[in-house]
Design a protein around this motif. Structure first.
Motif, PDB file in Angstrom:
ATOM      1  N   LEU A  23       0.830  -1.203   0.000  1.00  0.00           N
ATOM      2  CA  LEU A  23       0.000   0.000   0.000  1.00  0.00           C
ATOM      3  C   LEU A  23       0.867   1.257   0.000  1.00  0.00           C
ATOM      4  O   LEU A  23       0.630   2.188  -0.774  1.00  0.00           O
ATOM      5  N   LEU A  24       1.848   1.274   0.873  1.00  0.00           N
ATOM      6  CA  LEU A  24       2.748   2.429   0.957  1.00  0.00           C
ATOM      7  C   LEU A  24       3.468   2.635  -0.370  1.00  0.00           C
ATOM      8  O   LEU A  24       3.549   3.757  -0.884  1.00  0.00           O
ATOM      9  N   ASN A  25       3.973   1.550  -0.941  1.00  0.00           N
ATOM     10  CA  ASN A  25       4.727   1.651  -2.198  1.00  0.00           C
ATOM     11  C   ASN A  25       3.888   2.278  -3.308  1.00  0.00           C
ATOM     12  O   ASN A  25       4.329   3.198  -4.004  1.00  0.00           O
ATOM     13  N   VAL A  26       2.662   1.756  -3.491  1.00  0.00           N
ATOM     14  CA  VAL A  26       1.829   2.208  -4.612  1.00  0.00           C
ATOM     15  C   VAL A  26       1.321   3.625  -4.383  1.00  0.00           C
ATOM     16  O   VAL A  26       1.368   4.471  -5.289  1.00  0.00           O
ATOM     17  N   LEU A  27       0.829   3.918  -3.189  1.00  0.00           N
ATOM     18  CA  LEU A  27       0.311   5.256  -2.908  1.00  0.00           C
ATOM     19  C   LEU A  27       1.424   6.305  -2.961  1.00  0.00           C
ATOM     20  O   LEU A  27       1.223   7.421  -3.464  1.00  0.00           O
ATOM     21  N   ARG A  28       2.574   5.940  -2.452  1.00  0.00           N
ATOM     22  CA  ARG A  28       3.723   6.854  -2.495  1.00  0.00           C
ATOM     23  C   ARG A  28       4.124   7.129  -3.947  1.00  0.00           C
ATOM     24  O   ARG A  28       4.349   8.279  -4.337  1.00  0.00           O
ATOM     25  N   ALA A  29       4.205   6.062  -4.748  1.00  0.00           N
ATOM     26  CA  ALA A  29       4.586   6.213  -6.154  1.00  0.00           C
ATOM     27  C   ALA A  29       3.572   7.077  -6.891  1.00  0.00           C
ATOM     28  O   ALA A  29       3.951   7.942  -7.694  1.00  0.00           O
ATOM     29  N   TYR A  30       2.283   6.871  -6.611  1.00  0.00           N
ATOM     30  CA  TYR A  30       1.281   7.667  -7.306  1.00  0.00           C
ATOM     31  C   TYR A  30       1.354   9.135  -6.885  1.00  0.00           C
ATOM     32  O   TYR A  30       1.175  10.036  -7.717  1.00  0.00           O
ATOM     33  N   SER A  31       1.611   9.396  -5.625  1.00  0.00           N
ATOM     34  CA  SER A  31       1.687  10.785  -5.155  1.00  0.00           C
ATOM     35  C   SER A  31       2.831  11.533  -5.832  1.00  0.00           C
ATOM     36  O   SER A  31       2.763  12.748  -6.022  1.00  0.00           O
ATOM     37  N   ILE A  32       3.871  10.810  -6.209  1.00  0.00           N
ATOM     38  CA  ILE A  32       4.988  11.409  -6.944  1.00  0.00           C
ATOM     39  C   ILE A  32       4.608  11.581  -8.407  1.00  0.00           C
ATOM     40  O   ILE A  32       4.880  12.623  -9.024  1.00  0.00           O
ATOM     41  N   PHE A  33       3.964  10.571  -8.975  1.00  0.00           N
ATOM     42  CA  PHE A  33       3.562  10.607 -10.384  1.00  0.00           C
ATOM     43  C   PHE A  33       2.598  11.755 -10.653  1.00  0.00           C
ATOM     44  O   PHE A  33       2.701  12.441 -11.672  1.00  0.00           O
ATOM     45  N   ASN A  34       1.659  11.970  -9.728  1.00  0.00           N
ATOM     46  CA  ASN A  34       0.648  13.019  -9.915  1.00  0.00           C
ATOM     47  C   ASN A  34       0.685  13.955  -8.712  1.00  0.00           C
ATOM     48  O   ASN A  34      -0.108  13.834  -7.785  1.00  0.00           O
ATOM     49  N   ALA A  35       1.631  14.885  -8.753  1.00  0.00           N
ATOM     50  CA  ALA A  35       1.828  15.788  -7.615  1.00  0.00           C
ATOM     51  C   ALA A  35       0.637  16.707  -7.394  1.00  0.00           C
ATOM     52  O   ALA A  35       0.405  17.182  -6.278  1.00  0.00           O
ATOM     53  N   GLU A  36      -0.151  16.961  -8.440  1.00  0.00           N
ATOM     54  CA  GLU A  36      -1.309  17.843  -8.298  1.00  0.00           C
ATOM     55  C   GLU A  36      -2.336  17.226  -7.355  1.00  0.00           C
ATOM     56  O   GLU A  36      -2.966  17.924  -6.553  1.00  0.00           O
TER      57      GLU A  36
END
Length: 297
Positions: free
Chosen positions: A104-117
């Motif tokens: 969960l941490l890995n995917v949510l963290r990666a997405y927060s970087i991918f879509n900073a908005e």
């Protein structure tokens, strides 16, 4: 009948085009999906419906690993704080620092970087949690991208929640059209969709719903779009209408809080799908909402 969908989904795993079957027999495919995708095929069919793998045509094939390798994630602290509240009783996520929580941490963290908005917002954890029950991290990451882009869910999590506010307005109008007596009573008691429907829309009926209902709703949502959430909301209100009409403000909110977990999945899905709701109706209400948001235009 479900065997047909299972066969088609199995074939698509072997390279036969699932989308060709859907295009050739749309009504049959729609009917089969509404009956429920076979559990062992759910992950692969969800990805087909969401066109998530197609995203690799416009993003690097290792996009998830690229995002994971970024060292600084501004939202990481918020994600870590929320992970323990995401399916705390589910075997995959109940252990602190276990495999599920790490994924969960890995995917949510990666997405927060991918879509900073968008970054990260409460509610995204439940969505990601369900996805990870049916697929690996990289596919769950692509599904998140598809959901927030293709299904326009980003507006549910951006500042000021623009999409959520539109949904509240639409639900209020649909309630007035479909259940006028209940609409009048809720209005008299000061009860608005903002008070009971937030999680229904933000988590696509994950939070506080039985898991058997969650996956059925997601089958239909990925195939048909957001209309199923409006139908589920109206169905919950309709099934509880008799009690709600005799309740005051606090009792109404308590009933609606408990409603998702108090109704059998098949009854709720059947009631929801029997509610007639045209795309044009939603579009007309959206136009009304837009005119109120920009009265001078």
């Amino acid at each position: 009948m479900l065997q047909v969908l299972a066969t088609r989904a199995a074939e698509c795993r072997q390279g036969i085009d699932f989308h060709r079957f859907r295009a050739k027999c749309p009504d049959k495919c729609k009917e089969l999906i509404r009956q429920g995708i076979p559990e062992f095929l759910r992950g692969s069919v969800w990805q087909k419906l969401a066109l998530s793998r197609e995203l690799l045509h416009k993003h690097p094939k290792d996009i998830y690993e690229q995002m994971r390798r970024v060292q600084t994630a501004p939202c990481e602290g918020d994600i870590v704080r929320d992970i323990n509240r995401t399916f705390p009783k589910h075997v995959l996520y109940r252990d602190k620092q276990g495999l599920g929580q790490q994924q969960l941490l890995n995917v949510l963290r990666a997405y927060s970087i991918f879509n900073a908005e968008v970054g990260y917002c409460q509610g995204m954890g439940f969505i990601c949690g369900v996805l990870l029950m049916y697929m690996g991290e990289d596919d769950a990451f692509l599904m998140l991208i598809s959901l927030l882009e293709n299904y326009r869910m980003a507006g549910l999590f951006m500042p000021n929640l623009p999409l959520l506010n539109k949904y509240f307005f639409q639900l209020q109008r649909l309630l007035e059209i479909n259940l006028p007596l209940l609409h009048e009573h809720l209005t008299e008691q000061g009860v608005e969709p903002t008070m009971y429907a937030s999680q229904w829309f933000m988590t696509v009926c994950i939070y506080n719903f039985p898991f058997s209902t969650v996956v059925r709703v997601w089958d239909i949502f990925l195939a048909e779009g957001v209309k199923i959430i409006f139908r589920i909301a109206l169905a919950l209100l309709k099934l509880n209408q008799e009690a709600l009409l005799h309740q005051s403000f606090e009792q109404i909110l308590q009933t609606l809080k408990q409603a998702p977990s108090a109704v059998e999945s098949e009854v709720l899905i059947k009631t929801a799908l029997n509610i007639k709701l045209k795309n044009k109706t939603l579009k007309d209400i959206e136009s009304e909402w837009l005119s109120q948001m920009s009265p001078g235009l």
